[in-house]
Design an enzyme around this catalytic site. Structure first.
Site, PDB file in Angstrom:
ATOM      1  N   SER A  43       0.801  -1.230   0.000  1.00 51.65           N
ATOM      2  CA  SER A  43       0.000   0.000   0.000  1.00 51.65           C
ATOM      3  C   SER A  43       0.829   1.272   0.000  1.00 51.65           C
ATOM      4  O   SER A  43       0.329   2.327  -0.388  1.00 51.65           O
ATOM      5  CB  SER A  43      -0.937   0.012   1.214  1.00 51.65           C
ATOM      6  OG  SER A  43      -0.197  -0.052   2.419  1.00 51.65           O
ATOM      7  N   ASP A 333      -2.673   8.505   7.678  1.00 50.94           N
ATOM      8  CA  ASP A 333      -3.600   7.608   8.371  1.00 50.94           C
ATOM      9  C   ASP A 333      -2.796   6.749   9.337  1.00 50.94           C
ATOM     10  O   ASP A 333      -1.673   7.099   9.695  1.00 50.94           O
ATOM     11  CB  ASP A 333      -4.423   6.785   7.378  1.00 50.94           C
ATOM     12  CG  ASP A 333      -3.582   5.867   6.502  1.00 50.94           C
ATOM     13  OD1 ASP A 333      -2.384   5.662   6.815  1.00 50.94           O
ATOM     14  OD2 ASP A 333      -4.104   5.342   5.504  1.00 50.94           O
ATOM     15  N   HIS A 336       0.305   5.254   6.900  1.00 53.05           N
ATOM     16  CA  HIS A 336       0.922   5.821   5.702  1.00 53.05           C
ATOM     17  C   HIS A 336       1.282   7.298   5.874  1.00 53.05           C
ATOM     18  O   HIS A 336       0.556   8.038   6.534  1.00 53.05           O
ATOM     19  CB  HIS A 336      -0.028   5.663   4.509  1.00 53.05           C
ATOM     20  CG  HIS A 336      -0.448   4.248   4.292  1.00 53.05           C
ATOM     21  ND1 HIS A 336      -1.644   3.757   4.778  1.00 53.05           N
ATOM     22  CD2 HIS A 336       0.167   3.216   3.670  1.00 53.05           C
ATOM     23  CE1 HIS A 336      -1.745   2.467   4.454  1.00 53.05           C
ATOM     24  NE2 HIS A 336      -0.660   2.124   3.784  1.00 53.05           N
TER      25      HIS A 336
END
Length: 373
Positions: A43, A333, A336
């Site tokens: 991600s 978040d 990240h």
């Protein structure tokens, strides 16, 4: 009549030659194309592949993308653009499209492709709670498929050359700890391995992945180690009262990164070239985690988007707390970085010392390769 026929024939010949010349100009050409960029991993570098999958690991809804140029969620786990986008800026190319995007066709193939998928790890059993992902083995299969598509457009020789002169980024490892080994107390992997043995195991598997990339034509590969896993808001929310990083996860990242550098050194020695470059994401992050104000941040513990302690609980959604000034936060978040933090990280990729990039940084790579490509 004869003169007119001769003149007409001459005009027709000139017209045909002109069309042929124009077709040579507008046809895809390896020599004229910008350096291709290929992205593999999780991600941290996914730019939208998971949008096309039935999975819980998605970033395709607000407030993701709030600072993206279109102000829309794109599948990037960021408030704006992410690390691959910023690297593309530095190498002079357009951002790579997700491999699953229907827009990735024709001349856009020359720009490369992003194969990354949120949730994946080095191991195929990492991230199974997210349901569907493009596991790293499948990412490699898609890379083979991409090359077949490129061969159809350019021919086998030029397609091979285009891949070999490309830049590659791969980011793996973090999920193998946070979404596997440490996911739950007494996980299957933690019962199977002590931490040092687990690191040895996943590094041996990572070596196979890197060797596969080389077999598939990659000749310049940026390999990021794990960041400071014990300092992310998700982990702080679980175990920290005062914002202190979790020492066990910090130890895991340190062990993994040191072993990864050793493997990279051995592979480069075997290949007789600096194919793989280790990017020390741990050091890059720790700079502004330990001294956020030096880099213009207000906090390195509280995520911009989330809920609970440190905004590190659950997902980033429209129901989450959202900071009004994203440039104040290191973390977007629970896991990240913000776009601002990502830009600082990439600045280390580009010009960082040996403490960040081993054996060379991206500026040196570009200078050396400009003489060869």
């Amino acid at each position: 009549m004869a003169a007119a026929a001769t003149e007409a024939a001459s005009f027709l010949a000139s017209f045909v030659l002109g069309v042929l010349a124009l077709s040579l100009v507008v046809s895809p050409s390896v020599s004229d194309a910008a350096r291709a960029f290929f992205v593999f991993g999780d991600s941290l570098v996914d730019n939208g592949n998971n949008n096309y999958l039935v999975t819980t690991a998605r970033a395709d809804a607000p407030p993701y993308g709030i600072d993206y140029p279109t102000h829309q969620a794109t599948g990037r786990f960021s408030n704006g653009i992410n690390i691959p986008d910023i690297i593309s800026e530095h190498i002079g190319g357009d951002p790579t499209l997700p491999y699953l995007s229907p827009m990735l066709s024709g001349i856009r193939l020359l720009n490369g492709a992003n194969f990354a998928s949120a949730g994946v790890g080095i191991l195929n059993d990492t991230g199974i709670q997210f349901m569907n992902m493009i596991r790293i083995t499948q990412q490699m299969e898609y890379f083979k498929q991409y090359q077949k598509r490129l061969e159809f457009m350019l021919g086998e020789q030029d397609a091979s050359r285009h891949v070999k002169r490309s830049l590659v980024l791969i980011t793996l490892g973090g999920n193998d700890f946070v979404n596997n080994y440490y996911l739950v107390p007494f996980s299957v992997r933690s019962r199977q391995f002590s931490l040092p043995d687990f690191v040895t195991y996943i590094i041996s598997e990572y070596k196979k992945i890197l060797m596969t990339l080389h077999q598939l034509g990659a000749r310049r590969v940026l390999v990021t180690g794990t960041g400071p896993l014990g300092c992310v808001p998700a982990r702080l929310a679980q175990s920290s009262i005062d914002g202190t990083c979790d020492p066990e996860l910090q130890r895991a990242g340190t062990l993994f990164n040191s072993h990864l550098v050793q493997v990279i050194n051995k592979l480069n020695a075997n290949y007789g070239a600096d194919v793989f470059v280790a990017a020390n994401a741990f050091n890059m992050h720790m700079d502004f985690i330990t001294n956020p104000r030096k880099y213009g941040f207000v906090t390195s513990t509280v995520a911009c988007c989330g809920q609970g302690a440190y905004n590190g609980v659950g997902l980033c959604t429209m129901a989450s707390n959202l900071c009004p000034r994203r440039e104040n936060n290191v973390f977007w978040d629970a896991y990240h970085p913000t776009e601002k933090a990502s830009r600082i990280i990439v600045s280390r990729f580009v010009a960082g010392s040996i403490d960040y990039m081993h054996p060379m940084n991206l500026s040196t790579i570009m200078e050396l390769d400009s003489k060869l490509l």
